[in-house]
Scaffold this motif. Sequence first.
Motif, PDB file in Angstrom:
ATOM      1  N   LYS A  71      -5.746  -2.529  -4.182  1.00  0.00           N
ATOM      2  CA  LYS A  71      -5.390  -1.311  -3.453  1.00  0.00           C
ATOM      3  C   LYS A  71      -5.059  -1.632  -2.000  1.00  0.00           C
ATOM      4  O   LYS A  71      -4.081  -1.122  -1.437  1.00  0.00           O
ATOM      5  CB  LYS A  71      -6.555  -0.319  -3.524  1.00  0.00           C
ATOM      6  N   MET A  72      -5.871  -2.500  -1.395  1.00  0.00           N
ATOM      7  CA  MET A  72      -5.641  -2.875   0.002  1.00  0.00           C
ATOM      8  C   MET A  72      -4.309  -3.605   0.158  1.00  0.00           C
ATOM      9  O   MET A  72      -3.562  -3.372   1.122  1.00  0.00           O
ATOM     10  CB  MET A  72      -6.784  -3.752   0.507  1.00  0.00           C
TER      11      MET A  72
ATOM     12  N   HIS B  50      -1.642  -3.226  -1.629  1.00  0.00           N
ATOM     13  CA  HIS B  50      -0.590  -2.216  -1.720  1.00  0.00           C
ATOM     14  C   HIS B  50      -0.438  -1.477  -0.389  1.00  0.00           C
ATOM     15  O   HIS B  50       0.691  -1.229   0.064  1.00  0.00           O
ATOM     16  CB  HIS B  50      -0.913  -1.215  -2.835  1.00  0.00           C
ATOM     17  N   GLU B  51      -1.555  -1.167   0.249  1.00  0.00           N
ATOM     18  CA  GLU B  51      -1.511  -0.487   1.546  1.00  0.00           C
ATOM     19  C   GLU B  51      -0.881  -1.378   2.610  1.00  0.00           C
ATOM     20  O   GLU B  51      -0.178  -0.889   3.506  1.00  0.00           O
ATOM     21  CB  GLU B  51      -2.918  -0.068   1.956  1.00  0.00           C
TER      22      GLU B  51
ATOM     23  N   CYS C  14       2.867  -1.226   2.211  1.00  0.00           N
ATOM     24  CA  CYS C  14       3.363   0.056   2.723  1.00  0.00           C
ATOM     25  C   CYS C  14       3.395   0.058   4.247  1.00  0.00           C
ATOM     26  O   CYS C  14       4.363   0.524   4.864  1.00  0.00           O
ATOM     27  CB  CYS C  14       2.488   1.204   2.211  1.00  0.00           C
ATOM     28  N   ALA C  15       2.336  -0.474   4.869  1.00  0.00           N
ATOM     29  CA  ALA C  15       2.250  -0.484   6.330  1.00  0.00           C
ATOM     30  C   ALA C  15       3.309  -1.389   6.953  1.00  0.00           C
ATOM     31  O   ALA C  15       3.787  -1.134   8.058  1.00  0.00           O
ATOM     32  CB  ALA C  15       0.861  -0.923   6.771  1.00  0.00           C
TER      33      ALA C  15
ATOM     34  N   VAL D 238      -1.311   0.561  13.268  1.00  0.00           N
ATOM     35  CA  VAL D 238      -2.210   0.366  12.127  1.00  0.00           C
ATOM     36  C   VAL D 238      -3.615   0.114  12.645  1.00  0.00           C
ATOM     37  O   VAL D 238      -3.815  -0.692  13.564  1.00  0.00           O
ATOM     38  CB  VAL D 238      -1.765  -0.826  11.252  1.00  0.00           C
TER      39      VAL D 238
ATOM     40  N   VAL E 167      -1.817   4.658  10.549  1.00  0.00           N
ATOM     41  CA  VAL E 167      -2.038   4.055   9.223  1.00  0.00           C
ATOM     42  C   VAL E 167      -3.390   3.365   9.270  1.00  0.00           C
ATOM     43  O   VAL E 167      -3.628   2.535  10.151  1.00  0.00           O
ATOM     44  CB  VAL E 167      -0.934   3.043   8.867  1.00  0.00           C
ATOM     45  N   CYS E 168      -4.277   3.724   8.363  1.00  0.00           N
ATOM     46  CA  CYS E 168      -5.627   3.124   8.334  1.00  0.00           C
ATOM     47  C   CYS E 168      -5.797   2.312   7.059  1.00  0.00           C
ATOM     48  O   CYS E 168      -5.510   2.796   5.957  1.00  0.00           O
ATOM     49  CB  CYS E 168      -6.695   4.213   8.411  1.00  0.00           C
ATOM     50  N   ILE E 169      -6.220   1.070   7.223  1.00  0.00           N
ATOM     51  CA  ILE E 169      -6.479   0.188   6.077  1.00  0.00           C
ATOM     52  C   ILE E 169      -7.934  -0.255   6.130  1.00  0.00           C
ATOM     53  O   ILE E 169      -8.387  -0.814   7.129  1.00  0.00           O
ATOM     54  CB  ILE E 169      -5.551  -1.037   6.096  1.00  0.00           C
ATOM     55  N   HIS E 170      -8.655   0.018   5.044  1.00  0.00           N
ATOM     56  CA  HIS E 170     -10.064  -0.374   4.971  1.00  0.00           C
ATOM     57  C   HIS E 170     -10.190  -1.700   4.232  1.00  0.00           C
ATOM     58  O   HIS E 170      -9.666  -1.865   3.127  1.00  0.00           O
ATOM     59  CB  HIS E 170     -10.870   0.697   4.242  1.00  0.00           C
TER      60      HIS E 170
ATOM     61  N   THR F 142     -13.097   7.941   4.830  1.00  0.00           N
ATOM     62  CA  THR F 142     -12.492   7.209   3.711  1.00  0.00           C
ATOM     63  C   THR F 142     -13.562   6.568   2.844  1.00  0.00           C
ATOM     64  O   THR F 142     -13.543   6.666   1.608  1.00  0.00           O
ATOM     65  CB  THR F 142     -11.531   6.128   4.242  1.00  0.00           C
TER      66      THR F 142
END
Length: 468
Positions: A165-166, A168-169, A172-173, A180, A321-324, A456
């Motif tokens: 999932k990360m 993929h993010e 996108c970013a 970000v 844009v936030c990525i965990h 999140t």
Amino acid sequence: MMVQSLHEISTKALMQRIADELEGLIVADAEGRYAYVNQRWSSLTGYTFEQVKGRYVRDVVRLSRVDEVLKTQKFVSGDAILLNSQTGEEVPVYCSYTPLFHENKLEGCLVYMIRKNEDVSMAVPSHVVSLLEELNRQMQLLQSFQQNTVDPLDRIVGNSPEILKMKHEIVCAARSSSTVLIDGETGSGKELVAHAIHELSPRCKNRLIKVNCAAIPAELLESEFFGYVEGAFTGASRGGRIGKFEMANGGSLFLDEINQMPLALQPKLLRVLQEREIERVGSSATIPIDTRIISSTNTPLEKLVMEEKFRSDLYFRLNVVCIHVPPLRERSEDIPLLIDWLMKQLNFRLNLQIPGISQEAVQRLMEYDWPGNVRELQNVLERAMNLAWFETLEWKYFSDYFKHHAYETKTLNSAAPPRLLRQRTDELEKDILMQVLQEFHGNKTLVAQNLGISRTILYKKLHKYQLL
């Protein structure tokens, strides 16, 4: 060999010829330990590579400035040091120190030396210059090829749902130039994410500049970010100096540990994000910049905003844009892949040949919570590999480390089955979530703030325990 035929030599052969031509040549790693010495250096000092491999240069060579160069990351040339040979003879030499970088990260230091005589200079012989020029041409071609073939996402090891999932993010970013914010615990791999975003973006041909907001004194942050003009303050360099924003113009600026940025500097950063221009310290002239901001935090910024330690307007600007980055304990199925990848890296860096790791050791490492995340896993593996020294990594090489850690009784030495321990932890977490949800009447924002986690992460846990 004629210069005209240098292009027919392989890159590896070129490097070997250069190493053989230079009178004394060593390469130290990023920690100042010997990673390579050429034959002439061995003849000069009486030491073989096997005798110094892995030792700190400062322990072998008196007055060496390798540590200084690694700290300042600046070139030093012509400095005299004394080499201690095994015969007891002191050999005066001239040295040239060059920091080595890979993908903007310090990898080590190259030291070229010659005997100190009155009629000698530090100039590299002309035939060696020709070799170096050809090597540089080949390395540029290789770098260009690698940039087109190596997927930056491959450096992020793991196939767990959280990591997929990360990734993929990240893709996108990378498509846009929006700011970000990378959120994750210390040691979880936030810098890898920043590099992947930059390298996958249209800005990849320009630089990614990193600034650790926690490592720079507060009084120097402004000049580091925006640069300064000559005479701006006492001790300012002649001619002034450009700042990180200008260095990253056309590329990306990675603000690591943005949560440590002083409040006084935050409005100035906000202005840059809004106006897309800077002013050097001591000047009123504006300089337009085109720099993408990627920041990271190991503390939820929402919590700092509530505590009035971080400006809310800056937070919203950074958090487009936030990525965990998930902690290692939430993706334990990735640990075997990480172990395999890290062992390959460490075998190369430490000049070891550890053949593998036992299944028992892998299983028990998967049951540890890893509060230090991937960084702690790497340190534990490196420690065990030094103890094993060419043997397979058995649990005995790890057990002593965990005897001194508070998590031992919870995850490693209990008589309960490992999965039951994980189940008990999940049950406790679920009970806490239910209590706080009831206390704040289901208000997710207040629940997240009370628990010190982002919304999140809260929603992820609520979904996990079917509390939505």
